[in-house]
Design a protein around this motif. Structure first.
Motif, PDB file in Angstrom:
ATOM      1  N   TYR A 447      39.738  10.651 -47.977  1.00 18.40           N
ATOM      2  CA  TYR A 447      40.007   9.403 -48.676  1.00 18.40           C
ATOM      3  C   TYR A 447      39.748   9.579 -50.173  1.00 18.40           C
ATOM      4  O   TYR A 447      38.906  10.376 -50.587  1.00 18.40           O
ATOM      5  N   MET A 457      38.668   0.702 -54.713  1.00 16.17           N
ATOM      6  CA  MET A 457      39.839   0.935 -53.867  1.00 16.17           C
ATOM      7  C   MET A 457      39.634   2.223 -53.070  1.00 16.17           C
ATOM      8  O   MET A 457      39.231   3.260 -53.613  1.00 16.17           O
ATOM      9  N   ASP A 605      51.894  -0.600 -49.716  1.00 14.24           N
ATOM     10  CA  ASP A 605      50.774  -1.016 -48.867  1.00 14.24           C
ATOM     11  C   ASP A 605      50.693  -0.245 -47.556  1.00 14.24           C
ATOM     12  O   ASP A 605      49.604  -0.084 -47.001  1.00 14.24           O
ATOM     13  N   TYR A 606      51.839   0.224 -47.052  1.00  8.84           N
ATOM     14  CA  TYR A 606      51.866   0.787 -45.704  1.00  8.84           C
ATOM     15  C   TYR A 606      52.590   2.134 -45.684  1.00  8.84           C
ATOM     16  O   TYR A 606      53.553   2.352 -46.416  1.00  8.84           O
ATOM     17  N   LYS A 612      47.915   1.334 -42.901  1.00 14.23           N
ATOM     18  CA  LYS A 612      47.573   0.905 -44.256  1.00 14.23           C
ATOM     19  C   LYS A 612      47.335   2.128 -45.129  1.00 14.23           C
ATOM     20  O   LYS A 612      46.731   3.109 -44.694  1.00 14.23           O
ATOM     21  N   TYR A 614      45.896   1.768 -48.292  1.00 12.69           N
ATOM     22  CA  TYR A 614      44.667   1.566 -49.063  1.00 12.69           C
ATOM     23  C   TYR A 614      44.033   0.225 -48.712  1.00 12.69           C
ATOM     24  O   TYR A 614      44.686  -0.686 -48.195  1.00 12.69           O
ATOM     25  N   TYR A 615      42.765   0.114 -49.001  1.00 10.93           N
ATOM     26  CA  TYR A 615      42.019  -1.134 -48.907  1.00 10.93           C
ATOM     27  C   TYR A 615      41.216  -1.292 -50.188  1.00 10.93           C
ATOM     28  O   TYR A 615      40.840  -0.301 -50.835  1.00 10.93           O
ATOM     29  N   LEU A 617      37.692  -2.932 -51.590  1.00 11.66           N
ATOM     30  CA  LEU A 617      36.403  -3.580 -51.350  1.00 11.66           C
ATOM     31  C   LEU A 617      36.085  -4.446 -52.573  1.00 11.66           C
ATOM     32  O   LEU A 617      35.834  -3.926 -53.662  1.00 11.66           O
TER      33      LEU A 617
END
Length: 627
Positions: A447, A457, A605-606, A612, A614-615, A617
């Motif tokens: 990641y 991110m 986004d996908y 997914k 990315y996310y 926080l």
């Protein structure tokens, strides 16, 4: 209320039964070939036109049939193999349920010419949609010839759902290939649209493998044999260094019947343990002779799925046989045509003395050794990474395609297309929504973390790169012009020769325009062989064959699992195979480039498969962890 249940007319019942047995032209080829083998033939000729939609003809020199038997063979559940229920568990033939000819005749125009050795004249029958049209004596050779014309002529909906000629021909070749491999004691001829494609003489199994897959296999395969009181295993397995990136050359035969069994396949793959690169598949053609009472072949109408009474014992014996063959033969020549077949299979002959316990213990010990090897391999990986440290100012991504011994720089790819670049000044690092000037960093080489205005991110590096590549290659495929190569290709200094199995070659021909649009330049060269002359500019030289094989394998996987169109499947396949992998180290410049290009995608986004990429926080979330 009046009665509503009634018996179906025979014609409709036969069409319903045909839906299970005759799924496509390849099903007809399989059933007719099996009937010819059961008739004790030693020479079989197959003629196919229009990918089986126009004509499928199978001629044999077997025992033939009398006029009465010929007519009875088209009746439902009429068979010479079964007289009582117990016979089902003592089947030594390929066909036995009496469904094949009745089902075929229900959805096609069929002509049979047959003659036994004690008849002066033969019999010619004509059947159309389960209805007998004509029967007359004719001059004929001993044996049987069945011609199936206009398949699904009376079921137009079924014919509409057939695939293109290339796809249907690939399935036909698969069925022929399996039958021909299973019976090297029978000579075969195969004609495709009046062109002789195969002319296989009867002989040894080693020779049949070389005829079907190419002469190069003579030096690539090892003999394998194991015999116990309960079963016998013999055949050939491929050397680990010749494993391919595509499936399709793995064959199990039980009592000369081709079967599909993922559990037994796992037994072979586990025997290779750490000998194979990641996502590689060795060749094997293994024959199992076992008491018919120990198996149930009546699981599915196609009879390719079976049940074993004691799967665990068979698993352990197969695994032990393959491991021993690999250990015994890897230092010696595998094939010698001057030796007789007995010497080919004289590598081992271990007899189990304690039932399955000997093999089960060996299996358990091998599992422990395998886990220990994985621990050592993991330790060694870090050493490789330190040896091949990348310069900090590199602007490319590195890709591991399963060969850890290569330097990462040898697998590096650069993406020059404007479709994968952010406009000037639109970098994520200056995005007002997330604005940050911080450098990204990796977590466990899986990641990418980057500080943004709203928090932190987390990016999945593989999923993100798949999205970038998918949109890049989708655009290339969308812009292609039929009949013209639209992809930008760089010519290879040394063209690479790639040997494919017949079905994969048909698939490559079907996808030729799409593959060319990606930037691959290849030519068909001889039987089952292509020459790769050029590759997309994104690919560094040296791994053209791996990328090409991976593309075909991934496409086959998506084709069977997903309901996507051809273009989408091709784009997803190449993206999946070329994307940066989990566990691969990236330097800050590479991570920054990946982030910039991800947010230059239309759908950042996908990943193409819905994961997914990315996310984020949020600061509030992070603060909540400490309250």
């Amino acid at each position: 209320m009046s009665d509503v249940i009634q018996l179906l007319p025979d014609a409709i019942a036969n069409q319903i039964a045909a839906g299970e047995v005759v799924q496509r032209p390849a099903s007809v080829v399989k059933e007719l070939l099996e009937n010819a083998i059961d008739a004790s033939s030693d020479h079989i000729c197959v003629i196919v036109k229009d990918a089986g939609k126009g004509l499928i003809q199978v001629k044999d020199n077997g025992t033939g049939m009398s006029e009465t038997d010929a007519r009875m063979s088209f009746a439902r559940h009429a068979t010479s193999k079964i007289r009582r229920a117990e016979d089902i568990y003592a089947i030594h033939t390929l066909g036995f349920r009496g469904e094949a000819l009745a089902s075929i005749a229900a959805v096609a125009q069929v002509e049979m010419v047959t003659r036994t050795h004690n008849q002066e004249f033969g019999t010619c029958l004509s059947i159309e949609g389960s209805s007998f049209k004509d029967s007359e004596p004719v001059a004929a050779e001993i044996g049987t010839s069945i011609s199936v014309k206009n398949l699904f002529f009376n079921v137009p909906a079924r014919r509409t759902f057939l695939k293109s000629n290339a796809v249907e021909m690939r399935h036909i070749m698969d069925e022929f290939f399996r039958v021909a491999l299973a019976r090297p004691d029978i000579s075969f001829e195969f004609y495709q649209n009046d062109t002789l494609t195969y002319n296989l003489a009867k002989g040894k199994l080693s020779r049949r493998i070389a005829e079907l897959l190419g002469d190069s296999y003579r030096k690539q395969i090892l003999s394998c044999q194991e015999e116990t009181p309960s079963l016998k295993i013999y055949g050939y397995i491929g050397m680990p260094e010749h494993a391919k990136r595509t499936r399709g050359e793995q064959f199990f035969f039980i009592n000369s019947r081709f079967i599909k069994n993922s559990y037994l396949n796992h037994a072979v793959m586990s025997a290779y343990e750490a000998m194979l690169p990641e996502d590689s598949f060795p060749f094997y053609a293994l024959f199992i002779e076992i008491d018919p009472a120990e198996i149930d072949v009546n699981v599915h109408p196609t009879k390719t799925e079976i049940k074993l009474a004691d799967e665990r014992t068979v698993y352990a014996i197969i695994r032990a046989a393959v491991k021993r063959a690999l250990g015994t033969n890897l230092v010696t020549p595998s094939l010698d045509e001057q030796r007789n077949e007995e010497n080919h299979f004289s590598v081992l002959s271990r007899v189990s003395r304690g039932g399955s316990h000997t093999y089960q213990d060996d299996n358990d010990n091998s599992q422990k050794a395998f886990k220990q090897h994985l621990a050592l391999k993991k330790a060694d990986t870090s050493q490789w990474e330190s040896m091949y440290h990348q310069p900090q100012d590199s602007s490319y991504f590195n890709f591991d395609h399963g060969t850890e011994e290569k330097k990462e720089s040898e697998n590096a790819l650069t993406f020059q297309s404007a479709a994968n670049r952010m406009p000037s000044g639109a970098s994520l690092f200056h995005d007002p929504a997330h604005g940050s000037s911080e450098q990204p960093f990796q977590i466990h080489q899986n990641y990418i973390m980057i500080q943004v205005k709203s928090g932190m991110m987390i990016i999945d590096q593989q999923a993100a790169h798949e999205r970038i590549l998918y949109e890049h290659y989708s655009l290339a495929l969308e812009r292609r012009t039929p009949g013209h190569r639209s992809g930008i290709s760089q010519q290879t200094l040394f063209p690479q020769t790639l040997l494919l199995n017949p079905s994969d070659l048909v698939l490559v021909q079907e996808l030729r325009e799409e593959i060319n649009a990606l930037g691959f330049d290849f030519t068909i060269f001889g039987q089952n062989t292509i020459v790769i002359n050029g590759v997309p500019t994104d690919i560094k030289g040296g791994n053209e064959k791996e990328i090409f094989e991976g593309l075909i394998e991934q496409y086959k996987s998506y084709q069977s699992d997903l309901s996507s169109n051809k273009r989408e499947s091709v784009a997803r396949s190449i993206a999946r195979r070329m994307a940066v992998k989990r566990g691969q180290k990236l330097n800050p410049a590479e991570m920054s480039t990946l982030i910039d290009r991800l947010f230059g995608c239309l759908h950042s986004d996908y990943a193409p498969d819905g994961r997914k990429t990315y996310y984020i926080l949020e600061l509030d979330q992070i603060s909540g962890f400490f309250k």
